[in-house]
Design an enzyme around this catalytic site. Structure first.
Site, short mmCIF file in Angstrom:
data_model
loop_
_atom_site.label_atom_id
_atom_site.label_comp_id
_atom_site.label_asym_id
_atom_site.label_seq_id
_atom_site.Cartn_x
_atom_site.Cartn_y
_atom_site.Cartn_z
N TRP B 182 0.83 -1.21 0.00
CA TRP B 182 0.00 0.00 0.00
C TRP B 182 0.86 1.26 0.00
O TRP B 182 0.51 2.28 -0.58
CB TRP B 182 -0.97 0.01 1.19
CG TRP B 182 -2.29 -0.63 0.84
CD1 TRP B 182 -2.63 -1.93 0.99
CD2 TRP B 182 -3.44 0.02 0.26
NE1 TRP B 182 -3.91 -2.13 0.55
CE2 TRP B 182 -4.43 -0.96 0.10
CE3 TRP B 182 -3.72 1.33 -0.14
CZ2 TRP B 182 -5.69 -0.68 -0.45
CZ3 TRP B 182 -4.97 1.62 -0.68
CH2 TRP B 182 -5.94 0.62 -0.83
N GLU B 337 -13.06 -3.73 1.49
CA GLU B 337 -11.79 -4.11 0.84
C GLU B 337 -10.81 -4.44 1.96
O GLU B 337 -9.83 -3.75 2.17
CB GLU B 337 -11.28 -2.95 -0.03
CG GLU B 337 -10.07 -3.31 -0.92
CD GLU B 337 -9.53 -2.10 -1.67
OE1 GLU B 337 -10.05 -0.98 -1.47
OE2 GLU B 337 -8.57 -2.27 -2.44
N HIS B 362 -15.51 -3.23 -4.56
CA HIS B 362 -14.84 -4.42 -4.00
C HIS B 362 -15.80 -5.35 -3.24
O HIS B 362 -16.06 -6.45 -3.67
CB HIS B 362 -13.64 -4.07 -3.12
CG HIS B 362 -12.54 -3.43 -3.88
ND1 HIS B 362 -11.83 -4.12 -4.82
CD2 HIS B 362 -12.04 -2.17 -3.88
CE1 HIS B 362 -10.92 -3.30 -5.36
NE2 HIS B 362 -11.04 -2.13 -4.81
ZN LIG Z 1 -10.77 1.38 -6.12
#
Ligand SMILES: [Zn+2]
Ligand SMILES: [Zn+2]
Lengths: 488, 488
Positions: B182, B337, B362
């Site tokens: 990330w 998510e 998601h």
């Molecule tokens: Zn996205």
């Protein structure tokens, strides 16, 4: 369009708490009412879990062989060890007892011979005379002599342990694929067999196995076993009935020594590599043995890797025999231990239910089968969840992605088991309870979840109703004791 | 106890075919009636899939960066590229276009400056004069000058590409955890921003992005965008309205050049690191922009990593503003998510529904929320499934374990998208369709599944009803053409 509380319109944000409670109430244990003491322990458990989820290495997310030392340091695990977990309903007899004992005790007994096979494995046999050479074993060495020639037998003993377990420091490198890990898996079964089919060893082995379970606060066992022929030092051989009688005798002795243990029942297994006609014979045999030993024989199952073996439907003529003949043989089928979605193997889930299975071993693929999932739930066909087995055999790496998360969130009938503890190193049920409670169930799984999972193992056992009731009462007393001694 | 066909008794083995058909009919596409030609193509697809499942390396089971060359060799992938896939409903504007073009075209334009930051990243800016030093950029180099000093600029260009994408040869080593991947992910966004917020580049970038989608047989786009300020060479700055007008103009030009393209609509996004009061202002702003540009603005969303950010409920006072003021602002929330089951973040799924979201971005955690799943289904709130994004961002390694397998088997409203194609290297939708069709759906996903997934992307788009109908008609023609040219 409305069903239940759910309508075709956005729900009202002011209902948030109510909806969250409704959703939580659906999970396993969601309808369990906790006492004040239980709520106190539950709050402590939640705090511990939040702490563990915040650590850099979250045990359920990494391979069990690497996670094991972390789990053993977890205060949740310590609590789970003390918790009365009910029964272990899915363990295979050849992998019941930790390999340390096999190597450091059994292979040190007199008359134990070893041979080294060409594929770098070993075989064992007990014999008064020098054993006959077999196709894969030309040279047998007496272990007493062999060890006497070594300075320090420890490295040798460790190499023997390697042959009997899947454990390795770097499992991702050692087992790059399901095929590789299954090959090692099947090999380890063969290695152990020479030791534990020796009749005197089998007695000790079973007693030792019950001791290991009892020490982990387990009070009942359903053991899957092929009832292998056992042998004496002079080469004479015992049959399946001898095996059953031995299990009965050892259990009776164990219950006498440990009156809080309920007993052992056997699910008779045959390998799915057999022909239909041999499975037919095995089914008829199992029916007879259940008649003769109704207190010991629970039912029947097929074992061996589903992905590479024949599926249940292939054996339908054999497996429908009891129904067609008006006879009784409860089934406890392994089914859906696969991620080959949509294949013939994947249909084992539905076929297990069509064949009137009492429980489903693994049921890894069940959440991908909405109709079969409904059938399993409606028929109270519990799933035997073995999280560590599924991870080590490479169905899933991060246990938070285990499909049983769906089953747990929906309150599906479910029990926790360990499958092959000697191979995976997950003796008892505490390791698998940890993975289910912390990893698969996530933060929302609570003490009610643990309570229902433990009670399920009695409720969905093959025990007759009166023993189930007695077992639940005994377990309930243990549970209350567990709460009162661990709440502070 | 009976519900539907399901009763509290073992089903009849003679019903096996019927039960298997019933279960298949529940999956996505399970109720699609295939024509004779479609059935022929479907049989061929099934054969291809069986072949791919039998190969030693099964692409959905390994990391996309390693699987990509295998997928590109797959005949299924070749077919999916030709298949009319409808619309792409979940792509972020900063990651729309492949980085090759950014580096080899955009950074070669005049007046492009680069600086090297202390954290081994880069920044870009276009400027007539030498750019001012900023806190992280003391020294700016004109790229024309810098490249002139190099013998071969190729290695340098490749290093720039490295900064703009997550691609790496050994992703498991480079990205040991979600945190690490990330961090790189958020960095790459910043690197690209200096290039694509240059007003003349943005025009070309959007046109180029539409071209890439169109080439992959995609006919519509819903783009999530923060409507960043854009700048000219002289340092003058354009506002959000200019951004929206530019999207409108570029799309109009693109549709003129490609009459089979339906258009582009924007989901306005703000980052979840903002304060409640700033999100309030952004919500009011978005309502105004939707009034002013009803053909372009679809609605509103919050972006940024859910696990480390504030959850939707934290912003409830801002997000309930439209409802409380009697105004309209459709939401398209990223939610679930995460694999942090049971945490506050995990409740984003329920909160998105409580806040009346139109779709769920998601929804990775949705199958673990039985009540939210029912609400989503009953309310026709489609899930935007982005399989490759979930794998690269380390929610799941083997895509066969993606929880959307449950949604697909139950026929949940679902569309396929690519999230951040420039970062993941999954340009178009064919890669993600491949993963959903071959990996997540397994062998039971068929041509009907593909047909329904493609049609879903129009059906669950934000297009007004008459454009939806027209879009479905146009897509239907393309579909029939696809079948007739590919069946043999
Ligand atoms: Zn996205
Ligand atoms: Zn098993």
């Amino acid at each position: 369009l409305c069903f239940g509380v759910v309508c075709n319109a956005a729900p009202d944000p002011s209902q948030r708490d109510s909806l969250m409670r409704q959703e939580t109430s659906r999970q396993i244990g969601g309808k369990v009412t906790l006492t004040a003491a239980e709520m106190k322990l539950d709050a402590r458990l939640r705090g511990m879990k939040e702490h563990e989820m915040s650590l850099p290495s979250f045990p359920p997310a990494i391979h069990f062989f690497k996670a094991k030392p972390l789990i053993e340091k977890s205060p949740i695990f310590t609590l789970l060890q003390k918790m009365p977990k009910g029964g272990a309903l899915h363990i295979h007899s050849s992998t019941l007892v930790g390999v340390d004992w096999l190597v450091r005790n059994v292979t040190y007994r007199h008359h134990c011979y070893i041979c080294f096979t060409r594929d770098q494995s070993v075989r064992f046999v007990f014999s008064t005379g020098h054993p006959w050479p077999t196709w894969d074993c030309f040279y047998w060495y007496l272990l007493e002599t062999l060890r006497a020639e070594m300075g320090d037998p420890a490295p040798f003993d460790n190499s023997l342990i390697q042959n009997l377990t899947l454990f390795t420091e770097d499992p991702d490198v050692a087992y790059p694929s399901q095929d590789v890990v299954w090959e090692k898996f099947e090999k380890a079964f063969v290695v152990a067999s020479g030791l534990i089919t020796h009749a005197p060893v089998l007695r000790d082995y079973l007693y030792k196995g019950l001791e290991e379970l009892h020490r982990d606060n387990i009070m009942y066992l359903e053991l899957r076993s092929g009832l292998a022929r056992t042998y004496e030092l002079d080469g004479s051989v015992h049959d399946k009935v001898w095996y059953l009688k031995t299990i009965q005798e050892v259990t009776q002795k164990f219950v006498k020594d440990h009156p809080d243990f309920l007993g052992t029942r056997i699910i008779i297994t045959v390998h799915r590599t057999l022909s239909v006609s041999r499975v037919k014979a095995a089914v008829m045999d199992a029916i007879q043995m259940q008649r003769d030993f109704p207190n010991v024989v629970a039912g029947f199952d097929l074992v061996g890797r589903e992905d590479s073996g024949r599926n249940l439907w292939y054996f339908r003529d054999a497996l429908l025999l009891p129904a067609n003949l008006g006879l009784v043989l409860p089934y406890f089928f392994h089914a859906g231990e696969t991620d080959e979605e949509g294949t013939d193997v994947d249909e084992n889930i539905l076929d297990a239910l069509l064949l009137n299975t009492t429980r489903i071993g693994h049921g890894y693929a069940l959440p991908h089968h909405p109709l079969a999932k409904e059938l399993s739930r409606a028929g109270n066909v519990a799933v035997e969840l073995c999280p560590i087995s599924n991870q080590v055999l490479k169905l899933v790496s991060d246990l938070r992605n285990h499909p049983a998360a769906v089953l747990m969130s929906e309150g599906h009938p479910l029990v926790i088991s360990s499958d092959d503890p000697s191979l995976f190193g997950n003796a008892g049920l505490s390791y698998d309870f940890y993975q289910a409670f912390v990893g698969i169930g996530g933060l929302k799984a609570n003490l009610g979840t643990l309570k229902e999972l433990a009670a399920n193992s009695i409720k969905y056992s093959s025990l007759p109703p009166h023993l189930k009731d007695a077992g639940l009462v005994l377990w309930g007393k243990k549970w209350d004791m567990f709460i009162s001694t661990n709440v502070y």
